[in-house]
Design an enzyme around this catalytic site. Structure first.
Site, short mmCIF file in Angstrom:
data_model
loop_
_atom_site.label_atom_id
_atom_site.label_comp_id
_atom_site.label_asym_id
_atom_site.label_seq_id
_atom_site.Cartn_x
_atom_site.Cartn_y
_atom_site.Cartn_z
N HIS A 22 -3.62 3.64 -5.44
CA HIS A 22 -3.97 2.35 -4.85
C HIS A 22 -4.22 1.30 -5.92
O HIS A 22 -4.09 0.10 -5.65
CB HIS A 22 -5.22 2.49 -3.97
CG HIS A 22 -5.54 1.25 -3.18
ND1 HIS A 22 -4.80 0.82 -2.09
CD2 HIS A 22 -6.51 0.32 -3.36
CE1 HIS A 22 -5.29 -0.30 -1.63
NE2 HIS A 22 -6.34 -0.64 -2.38
N TYR A 49 -10.55 -10.77 -8.00
CA TYR A 49 -9.60 -11.00 -9.08
C TYR A 49 -9.81 -12.36 -9.76
O TYR A 49 -9.13 -12.68 -10.73
CB TYR A 49 -8.16 -10.94 -8.55
CG TYR A 49 -7.85 -9.67 -7.78
CD1 TYR A 49 -7.72 -8.46 -8.45
CD2 TYR A 49 -7.68 -9.68 -6.40
CE1 TYR A 49 -7.45 -7.29 -7.75
CE2 TYR A 49 -7.41 -8.52 -5.70
CZ TYR A 49 -7.30 -7.33 -6.38
OH TYR A 49 -7.03 -6.17 -5.69
N TRP A 58 -4.32 -9.68 2.96
CA TRP A 58 -5.75 -9.40 3.07
C TRP A 58 -6.34 -10.24 4.19
O TRP A 58 -6.00 -11.43 4.33
CB TRP A 58 -6.46 -9.71 1.76
CG TRP A 58 -6.40 -8.61 0.76
CD1 TRP A 58 -7.07 -7.43 0.80
CD2 TRP A 58 -5.62 -8.58 -0.44
NE1 TRP A 58 -6.76 -6.66 -0.31
CE2 TRP A 58 -5.88 -7.34 -1.09
CE3 TRP A 58 -4.74 -9.48 -1.05
CZ2 TRP A 58 -5.28 -6.98 -2.29
CZ3 TRP A 58 -4.14 -9.12 -2.24
CH2 TRP A 58 -4.41 -7.88 -2.85
N ARG A 86 0.84 -1.19 0.00
CA ARG A 86 0.00 0.00 0.00
C ARG A 86 0.88 1.25 0.00
O ARG A 86 2.05 1.22 0.38
CB ARG A 86 -0.93 0.00 1.22
CG ARG A 86 -1.98 -1.11 1.18
CD ARG A 86 -2.87 -1.06 2.41
NE ARG A 86 -3.97 -2.00 2.30
CZ ARG A 86 -3.90 -3.28 2.67
NH1 ARG A 86 -2.77 -3.76 3.18
NH2 ARG A 86 -4.95 -4.07 2.55
N ARG A 96 -1.74 -1.50 -6.54
CA ARG A 96 -1.89 -2.74 -5.76
C ARG A 96 -2.84 -3.70 -6.48
O ARG A 96 -2.60 -4.91 -6.54
CB ARG A 96 -2.40 -2.41 -4.36
CG ARG A 96 -2.65 -3.61 -3.44
CD ARG A 96 -2.92 -3.09 -2.04
NE ARG A 96 -3.50 -4.10 -1.15
CZ ARG A 96 -2.79 -4.99 -0.46
NH1 ARG A 96 -1.48 -5.03 -0.59
NH2 ARG A 96 -3.39 -5.85 0.34
N LYS A 142 -2.51 -2.26 7.63
CA LYS A 142 -3.94 -1.98 7.74
C LYS A 142 -4.65 -2.99 8.62
O LYS A 142 -5.52 -2.64 9.40
CB LYS A 142 -4.57 -1.96 6.34
CG LYS A 142 -6.03 -1.57 6.33
CD LYS A 142 -6.57 -1.51 4.92
CE LYS A 142 -8.05 -1.12 4.92
NZ LYS A 142 -8.60 -1.05 3.53
#
Length: 326
Positions: free
Chosen positions: A263, A298, A289, A177, A266, A204
């Protein structure tokens, strides 16, 4: 404000308002409630103000603590002095509707989610209310995945000044990120072992991230050696803190790339991995994640990867047909 309860307890606190009429109303409400508790044995009724304050005190370590403070400040114009049992589903929905008129569904949902969290804790942890009201969130439009192909990425990198070109390249091959790239320090890099790491308080999800550095990433890092003693990425001797600059937007325009955010680098990283056969669970681990749902967006980019699994059933059907033909 100040008053004495029937039991002789002295209550002194702020009404959290500069309006004298509102302060007097809040004072009278608390005084009447204290009488009911002492004289009639009622369970003490708690106000939104008490719950919001207690929530903020118990969640000071949250990364979004300052955001919570801002949201609660906005809510005070509606909830100040109200008892928790007055905050019904309809009352909260009305406030959510007001927020929705001035913001996006996602922003309104974050406000509603905060109210829900506070009231759930008031019910389940503090036992101030019997049960929290049901709070319905708004439907949010799913954002499409925006990513570049290899040619577009190459053009963009050529159009950028060198310091941003290096940061974009590094982002494209690590998937990190923006803040993790701009705040990366040499103490977080081991070029002998080809690894870097993001500390849990920088991530995050709040968990440390292991970053495997490929040859491209190592080449980018090698070009940064000696430019700054602490920060990996710098410009004219100072750490880079902003990347959404005029140079970034002008490079996008010259490259003919529209509707693209930093972003999305990414997203590009994850899309390229998916298209080249890397399993989604591996991408989830590499990208740190929290949920598989975040990576499933994806999945549509890997038709060939899934087709090899689908072909397993060809043999099953052929065997069945062969048996029936006999």
């Amino acid at each position: 404000m100040s008053f004495t309860t029937p039991s002789g307890e002295r209550v002194r606190c702020s009404a959290a308002t500069e309006d004298k009429t509102q302060a007097q109303e809040f004072h009278d409400k608390l005084k009447a409630e204290s009488w009911r508790v002492v004289k009639l044995g009622d369970k003490p009724k708690r106000t939104w103000d008490e719950a919001a304050y207690k929530w903020l005190m118990e969640t000071q370590d949250k990364k979004t603590h300052h955001d919570d403070v801002a949201k609660i400040n906005w809510l005070q114009q509606f909830f100040r002095g109200k008892y928790l049992d007055e905050l019904t589903r309809d009352v909260i929905a009305e406030i959510g509707g007001l927020k929705r008129k001035e913001t996006s569904p996602a922003t309104a949902n974050r406000l509603l989610a905060l109210i829900r969290s506070i009231l759930r804790r008031a019910a389940l942890d503090w036992e101030w209310i019997d049960k929290p009201p049901v709070i319905k969130l708004y439907r949010e439009a799913k954002r499409r995945v925006r990513y570049l192909n290899a040619d577009q990425a190459s053009i963009l990198i050529r159009e950028l000044p060198q310091h941003l070109a290096d940061m974009v390249t590094f982002s494209l091959v690590t998937g990190l990120r923006r803040s993790n790239v701009t705040k990366l320090e040499w103490s977080q890099v081991d070029m002998q072992r080809n690894v870097a790491w993001i500390h849990g308080d920088q991530a995050k999800a709040g968990k440390p991230i292991h970053v495997t550095l490929n040859e491209t990433a190592i080449a980018v890092l090698t070009r940064q050696i000696g430019k700054h003693p602490r920060s990996v990425f710098s410009y004219k001797g100072k750490p880079v803190t902003q990347v959404n600059t005029k140079a970034w937007y002008k490079a996008l325009k010259r490259a003919g790339i529209e509707d693209f955010r930093w972003h999305d680098l990414r997203h590009t990283w994850a899309s390229w991995l998916t298209q080249n056969g890397v399993p989604l669970n591996v991408i989830q681990e590499m990208g740190a994640w929290e949920s598989a749902e975040m990576v499933r967006r994806y999945a549509h980019l890997a038709p060939e990867q899934f087709s090899q699994h689908a072909r397993v059933l060809d043999g099953v059907l052929n065997v069945t047909n062969l048996a029936q033909s006999k």
